[in-house]
Structure formats: structure tokens, C-alpha cells
Design an enzyme around this catalytic site. Structure first.
Site, PDB file in Angstrom:
ATOM      1  N   THR A  15       0.727  -1.197   0.007  1.00 57.40           N
ATOM      2  CA  THR A  15       0.422  -0.311   0.227  1.00 57.40           C
ATOM      3  C   THR A  15       0.308   1.148   0.205  1.00 57.40           C
ATOM      4  OG1 THR A  15      -1.680  -1.091   0.875  1.00 57.40           O
ATOM      5  CG2 THR A  15      -1.704   1.207   1.384  1.00 57.40           C
ATOM      6  N   ASP A  92       1.092  -6.866   4.919  1.00 60.97           N
ATOM      7  CA  ASP A  92      -0.037  -7.958   5.154  1.00 60.97           C
ATOM      8  C   ASP A  92       1.130  -9.185   5.846  1.00 60.97           C
ATOM      9  OD1 ASP A  92      -1.790  -6.878   5.453  1.00 60.97           O
ATOM     10  OD2 ASP A  92      -2.323  -8.315   2.938  1.00 60.97           O
TER      11      ASP A  92
HETATM   12  N1  ASP Z   1      -2.539  -5.714   0.903  1.00 59.97           N
HETATM   13  C1  ASP Z   1      -1.472  -5.056   1.451  1.00 59.97           C
HETATM   14  C2  ASP Z   1      -0.443  -5.310   1.316  1.00 59.97           C
HETATM   15  O1  ASP Z   1       0.595  -6.122   2.576  1.00 59.97           O
HETATM   16  C3  ASP Z   1      -1.572  -4.304   2.208  1.00 59.97           C
HETATM   17  C4  ASP Z   1      -0.428  -3.541   2.608  1.00 59.97           C
HETATM   18  O2  ASP Z   1       0.410  -2.790   2.233  1.00 59.97           O
HETATM   19  O3  ASP Z   1      -0.710  -2.843   4.161  1.00 59.97           O
HETATM   20  O4  ASP Z   1       0.590  -5.892   0.479  1.00 59.97           O
END
Ligand code: ASP
Length: 343
Positions: A15, A92
Site C-alpha cells: 500500500t 500483511d
Molecule cells: N495488502 C497490502 C500488502 O500487504 C496491505 C499493505 O500494504 O499494508 O501488500
């Protein structure tokens, strides 16, 4: 700039490196080369920051040992040129990745700081800016021209953690991580403060050793009341499995049914190590404390003590990858190698 720390910023995905397309409302990756335009404050930092990104940035759900090796390769190839490393990753699986990197880099004498964000860098309310800027500042903190931090850390929402002690605890809150069994290594308030006594110290006589062999074939056996023989048997009989992480109850307790213990014994007889970690988010495995764990101790189940599941996965993959024999595995696993568990 003379004599300022050189920091390498590595973007793997997640993100933090995204912006919102306000027309479509969707999140999309932006060209990381533009990071200094997106966060002009980076130019004001008392260090030189060079950036690098994965060719194809990934969501951390797609993270795997192949990418762990890629991260470690970048650090190894740039180790002498930089004073510290900041790794941007999706949150994640960040605790898994950062734990793995902590095992793969032995005798670190420079900081490797993981961070990310809950909101994209291009969002008005983003937490990315603070996380990124402070992570760089921490990586650049020096005492007598030597890095203050010489281990793999995770910085998030004003807190500095030993990375291999962390767990992602929230999908919504800015405070997304927690270290349930180990105190903070530092905090960012008006000043940056460090928990000096807990920080690893560099050993000038030891050079960096990079380990890149990671075992793929391991499994988690998570116990739950009523788990059947058929389920346990099929998990323990997965072909080519090299290690089992058993998530137990409380201080390491498990059912005492004969069929269950017999299946564990059979696995151990086949020289497949079984590590006991607790499903509790806080506290430690203490084999033999209850009758329901005495038998586990007797048959040679390994105590994961107060290690997190994330870190246990990484440690098991690392030790098995290194070809540690079954007879030596227990002693090595039960010993803290990078501060990932208590003595
Ligand atoms: N789904 C994203 C990832 O882990 C969430 C984030 O970046 O915090 O890549």
C-alpha cells in the site's frame, strides 16, 4: 553532503507505494522513482537516500522465500556502499518477511528497518510519510560514526520493534503491529528514544554471513477442540514434509489421546522435527507445566517458548534450509539466534 549516512530505500510493494486514482477511486502503484517528488521532505533529511524498487512490486500476500532471497541479495550487494537499509513492504506479511531476513543475515553491523503503511502515500490522511521518514532517520542514527541499530527492526506508527518479535494485529488501525512478548526497541515522540539495554551490539570481529537456502516444505498443524485423527494424519503425512509447527493451547498443551501422540511419535521417528508454539498471543510454551504437555516433552517435541508463529516459520525454514540434522535441530531451535525468543 559530506559525512552524512547513506541509506538505501528498497520498495518491494504494498500500500505504501500506491496512490489513489481519484477518478476511478482505485489504488494503483506509482512509479517509485518519483518518491522524492511525492515526499519532498525526504530531501530535507540529514542523510543521503538512494532508492531501488522491485521490477514488479508485489502485494505482500504474494511474498515468498524467492523474494526474501531477492531482498537479501540487494542488501548483500550494497552492504559496503550504504550505512543502513529501509525496506518498504506490504504490511500483511511484513512480520514473516522481516523475521526471515533477520535469520538470513547473520552478524549484521548495519540497520535493516522494515516499514509500510495502512494508507497509500498519496492519500490525504496517509500514515506513510511519518513511517517512512522516521524509519530512514532511525536507519541513519549513528553514534561515533557507527550505526546505532545493527539488527532487523520494524518501525510502524511511532514504535520501533525487533522485527522477529512482531505480529500484525490490525487491518484497520494505524497501530497495525504489536510485539506481545518483547518490549519496544524505541519510540518516536518529540525526540527519538531507544531502549539502549535491549539493542543488539555489533561485533567488529565478525563479518556479515548471508544465508539464502530456505526450506519450502513445512506445515502448520493448528489444533482446535475436536480435531480428528483423519485431519492430523493427513497433515503429518504430507509427502516430503520436512518440519511441523504445531500451534497448541495455553502453555503448550495438546490432547493426550493415544492416536494423537502415536501420530506425533511416528513423525518424530521419521526425523521430522515438531515445534510447539502457543496459540496465545502472549506468554510462553512451558512443556511439562501441565500433564497435557508432559508427554510432548517426553517424546521430544521442541519448545518454541515465546516465539511468534511468524518467526517460528522463518526460523524453521532457515534451519532446515541450512541442512541442520534432526539430532541437532532441537538444541538450535530452542536457542535464541537473533533475539527472536527469550532464554
Ligand atoms: N495488502 C497490502 C500488502 O500487504 C496491505 C499493505 O500494504 O499494508 O501488500
Amino acid at each position: 553532503m559530506a559525512n552524512v549516512p547513506n541509506i538505501l530505500l528498497i520498495y518491494t510493494g504494498g500500500t505504501i507505494g500506491m496512490i489513489k486514482d481519484y477518478k476511478s477511486n482505485a489504488l494503483k502503484a506509482f512509479d517509485f522513482k518519483q518518491i522524492k517528488e511525492k515526499i519532498p521532505e525526504l530531501k530535507l533529511l540529514d542523510c543521503q537516500v538512494k532508492t531501488m524498487a522491485f521490477d514488479k512490486p508485489i502485494d505482500s500476500s504474494n511474498m515468498s522465500p524467492k523474494y526474501w532471497v531477492q531482498i537479501v541479495d540487494i542488501i548483500e550487494n550494497n552492504y559496503d556502499k550504504f550505512d543502513g537499509f529501509v525496506i518498504l513492504s506490504g504490511t500483511d506479511t511484513m512480520s514473516y518477511t522481516a523475521s526471515a531476513i533477520s535469520f538470513m543475515l547473520e552478524n549484521l553491523s548495519k540497520p535493516v528497518i522494515f516499514t509500510g503503511s495502512q494508507l497509500p502515500i498519496g492519500d490525504l490522511r496517509t500514515d506513510a510519510k511519518e513511517n517512512l521518514i522516521t524509519a530512514i532517520q532511525i536507519a541513519g542514527t549513528q553514534v561515533n560514526n557507527k550505526p546505532k541499530i545493527v539488527e532487523v527492526c520494524l518501525y510502524f506508527e511511532y514504535k520501533l520493534y525487533r522485527a522477529n518479535r512482531t505480529t500484525k494485529v490490525s487491518a484497520n488501525q494505524f497501530e497495525a503491529f504489536h510485539s506481545h512478548n518483547f518490549p519496544l526497541l524505541g519510540e518516536s515522540g518529540v525526540h527519538l528514544t531507544f531502549n539502549e539495554a535491549l539493542l543488539h551490539k555489533a561485533n567488529p570481529n565478525k563479518r556479515l554471513i548471508v544465508r539464502k537456502r530456505i526450506e519450502d516444505n513445512i506445515v502448520i498443524l493448528k489444533l482446535f477442540p475436536g480435531i480428528t485423527k483423519q485431519v492430523v494424519k493427513s497433515i503429518l503425512n504430507i509427502p516430503d514434509i520436512k518440519g511441523v509447527l504445531m500451534e497448541t493451547y495455553g502453555s503448550g498443551n495438546a490432547p493426550t489421546d493415544k492416536w494423537f501422540i502415536d501420530l506425533l511419535k511416528l513423525t518424530l521417528n521419521n526425523k521430522i522435527p515438531i515445534v510447539n508454539v502457543t496459540q496465545c498471543i502472549n506468554g510462553s510454551v512451558q512443556l511439562g507445566f501441565y500433564e497435557t504437555s508432559s508427554i510432548l516433552k517426553e517424546i521430544g517435541i521442541i519448545s518454541g517458548k515465546d516465539i511468534t508463529t511468524e518467526s517460528a516459520i522463518a526460523k524453521m525454514k532457515y534451519l532446515l534450509g541450512e541442512g541442520i540434522l534432526f539430532k541437532d535441530f532441537k538444541v538450535l531451535f530452542e536457542k535464541p539466534l537473533r533475539g527472536e525468543m527469550s532464554y
